[in-house]
Design a protein around this motif. Structure first.
Motif, PDB file in Angstrom:
ATOM      1  N   SER A  48      31.331  31.593  49.152  1.00  0.00           N
ATOM      2  CA  SER A  48      31.663  31.452  47.732  1.00  0.00           C
ATOM      3  C   SER A  48      30.635  32.205  46.899  1.00  0.00           C
ATOM      4  O   SER A  48      29.445  32.189  47.222  1.00  0.00           O
ATOM      5  N   ARG A  49      31.114  32.856  45.833  1.00  0.00           N
ATOM      6  CA  ARG A  49      30.176  33.448  44.873  1.00  0.00           C
ATOM      7  C   ARG A  49      29.561  32.321  44.068  1.00  0.00           C
ATOM      8  O   ARG A  49      30.267  31.417  43.615  1.00  0.00           O
ATOM      9  N   MET A  50      28.264  32.396  43.872  1.00  0.00           N
ATOM     10  CA  MET A  50      27.555  31.349  43.150  1.00  0.00           C
ATOM     11  C   MET A  50      27.179  31.845  41.757  1.00  0.00           C
ATOM     12  O   MET A  50      26.589  32.917  41.615  1.00  0.00           O
ATOM     13  N   PRO A  51      27.502  31.062  40.737  1.00  0.00           N
ATOM     14  CA  PRO A  51      27.105  31.444  39.376  1.00  0.00           C
ATOM     15  C   PRO A  51      25.610  31.211  39.170  1.00  0.00           C
ATOM     16  O   PRO A  51      25.016  30.342  39.793  1.00  0.00           O
ATOM     17  N   PHE A  52      25.018  32.015  38.306  1.00  0.00           N
ATOM     18  CA  PHE A  52      23.617  31.832  37.943  1.00  0.00           C
ATOM     19  C   PHE A  52      23.408  32.460  36.570  1.00  0.00           C
ATOM     20  O   PHE A  52      24.185  33.318  36.155  1.00  0.00           O
ATOM     21  N   PRO A  53      22.389  32.041  35.845  1.00  0.00           N
ATOM     22  CA  PRO A  53      22.160  32.587  34.504  1.00  0.00           C
ATOM     23  C   PRO A  53      21.759  34.057  34.586  1.00  0.00           C
ATOM     24  O   PRO A  53      20.949  34.442  35.422  1.00  0.00           O
ATOM     25  N   TYR A  54      22.370  34.849  33.703  1.00  0.00           N
ATOM     26  CA  TYR A  54      22.094  36.286  33.697  1.00  0.00           C
ATOM     27  C   TYR A  54      22.418  36.822  32.315  1.00  0.00           C
ATOM     28  O   TYR A  54      23.519  36.608  31.814  1.00  0.00           O
ATOM     29  N   ASP A  55      21.475  37.529  31.686  1.00  0.00           N
ATOM     30  CA  ASP A  55      21.660  37.960  30.303  1.00  0.00           C
ATOM     31  C   ASP A  55      21.348  39.440  30.091  1.00  0.00           C
ATOM     32  O   ASP A  55      20.828  39.833  29.068  1.00  0.00           O
ATOM     33  N   ALA A  56      21.689  40.291  31.056  1.00  0.00           N
ATOM     34  CA  ALA A  56      21.374  41.714  30.938  1.00  0.00           C
ATOM     35  C   ALA A  56      22.622  42.555  31.181  1.00  0.00           C
ATOM     36  O   ALA A  56      23.679  42.038  31.527  1.00  0.00           O
ATOM     37  N   VAL A  57      22.473  43.851  31.018  1.00  0.00           N
ATOM     38  CA  VAL A  57      23.576  44.785  31.221  1.00  0.00           C
ATOM     39  C   VAL A  57      23.813  45.000  32.716  1.00  0.00           C
ATOM     40  O   VAL A  57      24.929  44.886  33.207  1.00  0.00           O
ATOM     41  N   ASN A  58      22.760  45.332  33.464  1.00  0.00           N
ATOM     42  CA  ASN A  58      22.832  45.571  34.907  1.00  0.00           C
ATOM     43  C   ASN A  58      21.629  44.946  35.592  1.00  0.00           C
ATOM     44  O   ASN A  58      20.691  44.520  34.940  1.00  0.00           O
ATOM     45  N   GLY A  59      21.647  44.935  36.923  1.00  0.00           N
ATOM     46  CA  GLY A  59      20.513  44.416  37.667  1.00  0.00           C
ATOM     47  C   GLY A  59      20.883  44.060  39.087  1.00  0.00           C
ATOM     48  O   GLY A  59      21.984  44.349  39.547  1.00  0.00           O
ATOM     49  N   GLU A  60      19.939  43.425  39.776  1.00  0.00           N
ATOM     50  CA  GLU A  60      20.169  43.013  41.150  1.00  0.00           C
ATOM     51  C   GLU A  60      19.232  41.875  41.517  1.00  0.00           C
ATOM     52  O   GLU A  60      18.185  41.698  40.896  1.00  0.00           O
ATOM     53  N   LEU A  61      19.624  41.114  42.518  1.00  0.00           N
ATOM     54  CA  LEU A  61      18.752  40.101  43.099  1.00  0.00           C
ATOM     55  C   LEU A  61      18.134  40.739  44.338  1.00  0.00           C
ATOM     56  O   LEU A  61      18.840  41.198  45.233  1.00  0.00           O
ATOM     57  N   ILE A  62      16.820  40.797  44.377  1.00  0.00           N
ATOM     58  CA  ILE A  62      16.116  41.545  45.411  1.00  0.00           C
ATOM     59  C   ILE A  62      15.704  40.668  46.579  1.00  0.00           C
ATOM     60  O   ILE A  62      15.800  41.060  47.725  1.00  0.00           O
ATOM     61  N   ASP A  63      15.250  39.470  46.299  1.00  0.00           N
ATOM     62  CA  ASP A  63      14.779  38.595  47.372  1.00  0.00           C
ATOM     63  C   ASP A  63      15.311  37.188  47.151  1.00  0.00           C
ATOM     64  O   ASP A  63      15.636  36.806  46.033  1.00  0.00           O
ATOM     65  N   LEU A  64      15.375  36.422  48.222  1.00  0.00           N
ATOM     66  CA  LEU A  64      15.960  35.089  48.189  1.00  0.00           C
ATOM     67  C   LEU A  64      15.196  34.216  49.172  1.00  0.00           C
ATOM     68  O   LEU A  64      14.840  34.660  50.265  1.00  0.00           O
ATOM     69  N   GLU A  65      14.924  32.985  48.771  1.00  0.00           N
ATOM     70  CA  GLU A  65      14.237  32.056  49.651  1.00  0.00           C
ATOM     71  C   GLU A  65      14.824  30.666  49.464  1.00  0.00           C
ATOM     72  O   GLU A  65      15.098  30.251  48.343  1.00  0.00           O
ATOM     73  N   ALA A  66      15.022  29.962  50.560  1.00  0.00           N
ATOM     74  CA  ALA A  66      15.566  28.600  50.516  1.00  0.00           C
ATOM     75  C   ALA A  66      14.612  27.669  51.252  1.00  0.00           C
ATOM     76  O   ALA A  66      14.203  27.955  52.370  1.00  0.00           O
ATOM     77  N   HIS A  67      14.268  26.559  50.599  1.00  0.00           N
ATOM     78  CA  HIS A  67      13.360  25.584  51.203  1.00  0.00           C
ATOM     79  C   HIS A  67      14.081  24.315  51.609  1.00  0.00           C
ATOM     80  O   HIS A  67      13.475  23.422  52.178  1.00  0.00           O
ATOM     81  N   GLY A  68      15.362  24.235  51.289  1.00  0.00           N
ATOM     82  CA  GLY A  68      16.161  23.069  51.622  1.00  0.00           C
ATOM     83  C   GLY A  68      17.364  23.018  50.705  1.00  0.00           C
ATOM     84  O   GLY A  68      17.485  23.833  49.781  1.00  0.00           O
ATOM     85  N   PRO A  69      18.259  22.068  50.935  1.00  0.00           N
ATOM     86  CA  PRO A  69      19.441  21.965  50.074  1.00  0.00           C
ATOM     87  C   PRO A  69      19.041  21.795  48.609  1.00  0.00           C
ATOM     88  O   PRO A  69      18.217  20.953  48.271  1.00  0.00           O
ATOM     89  N   GLY A  70      19.577  22.643  47.753  1.00  0.00           N
ATOM     90  CA  GLY A  70      19.283  22.558  46.332  1.00  0.00           C
ATOM     91  C   GLY A  70      17.942  23.140  45.932  1.00  0.00           C
ATOM     92  O   GLY A  70      17.557  23.056  44.769  1.00  0.00           O
ATOM     93  N   ASP A  71      17.197  23.710  46.862  1.00  0.00           N
ATOM     94  CA  ASP A  71      15.891  24.293  46.563  1.00  0.00           C
ATOM     95  C   ASP A  71      15.927  25.777  46.925  1.00  0.00           C
ATOM     96  O   ASP A  71      15.322  26.217  47.900  1.00  0.00           O
ATOM     97  N   ILE A  72      16.675  26.561  46.123  1.00  0.00           N
ATOM     98  CA  ILE A  72      16.915  27.981  46.365  1.00  0.00           C
ATOM     99  C   ILE A  72      16.222  28.785  45.267  1.00  0.00           C
ATOM    100  O   ILE A  72      16.347  28.470  44.081  1.00  0.00           O
ATOM    101  N   TRP A  73      15.526  29.849  45.651  1.00  0.00           N
ATOM    102  CA  TRP A  73      14.822  30.711  44.694  1.00  0.00           C
ATOM    103  C   TRP A  73      15.191  32.155  44.957  1.00  0.00           C
ATOM    104  O   TRP A  73      15.316  32.576  46.100  1.00  0.00           O
ATOM    105  N   THR A  74      15.354  32.914  43.884  1.00  0.00           N
ATOM    106  CA  THR A  74      15.616  34.342  44.017  1.00  0.00           C
ATOM    107  C   THR A  74      14.851  35.095  42.943  1.00  0.00           C
ATOM    108  O   THR A  74      14.528  34.540  41.898  1.00  0.00           O
TER     109      THR A  74
END
Length: 94
Positions: A48-74
């Protein structure tokens, strides 16, 4: 055991990072062919595509880390206009 899983719109995605908390909690981040950041989640059955806050014209998510359910960082970069070369260091947590 490894297995092939179809990813939605795979031909239009560029993946920068993959991380798994468990076999039913896998996260993918990167960007689309339109140069928009994207994040996918696999719940053991479907991607599934996951929504997240984003307020720019273009960009990318470069890195991603998960420490457990609900504890996701990018982290990634965003461009605020066509002349913008990018700003990095933006982190999102869930």
């Amino acid at each position: 055991m490894w297995r092939i899983l179809p990813v939605p719109d795979a031909a239009s995605l560029y993946v920068n990072s993959v991380t798994a908390v468990a076999a039913d909690d896998v996260w993918v981040s990167g960007y689309t062919v339109e140069d928009k950041p994207m994040m996918l989640h696999y719940d053991g059955d479907v991607w599934s595509r996951m929504p997240f806050p984003y307020d720019a014209v273009n960009g990318e998510l470069i890195d991603l880390e998960a420490h457990g359910p609900g504890d996701i960082w990018t982290a990634g970069r965003k461009l605020n206009g066509e002349e913008d070369t990018g700003r990095s260091g933006h982190a999102l947590g869930r």
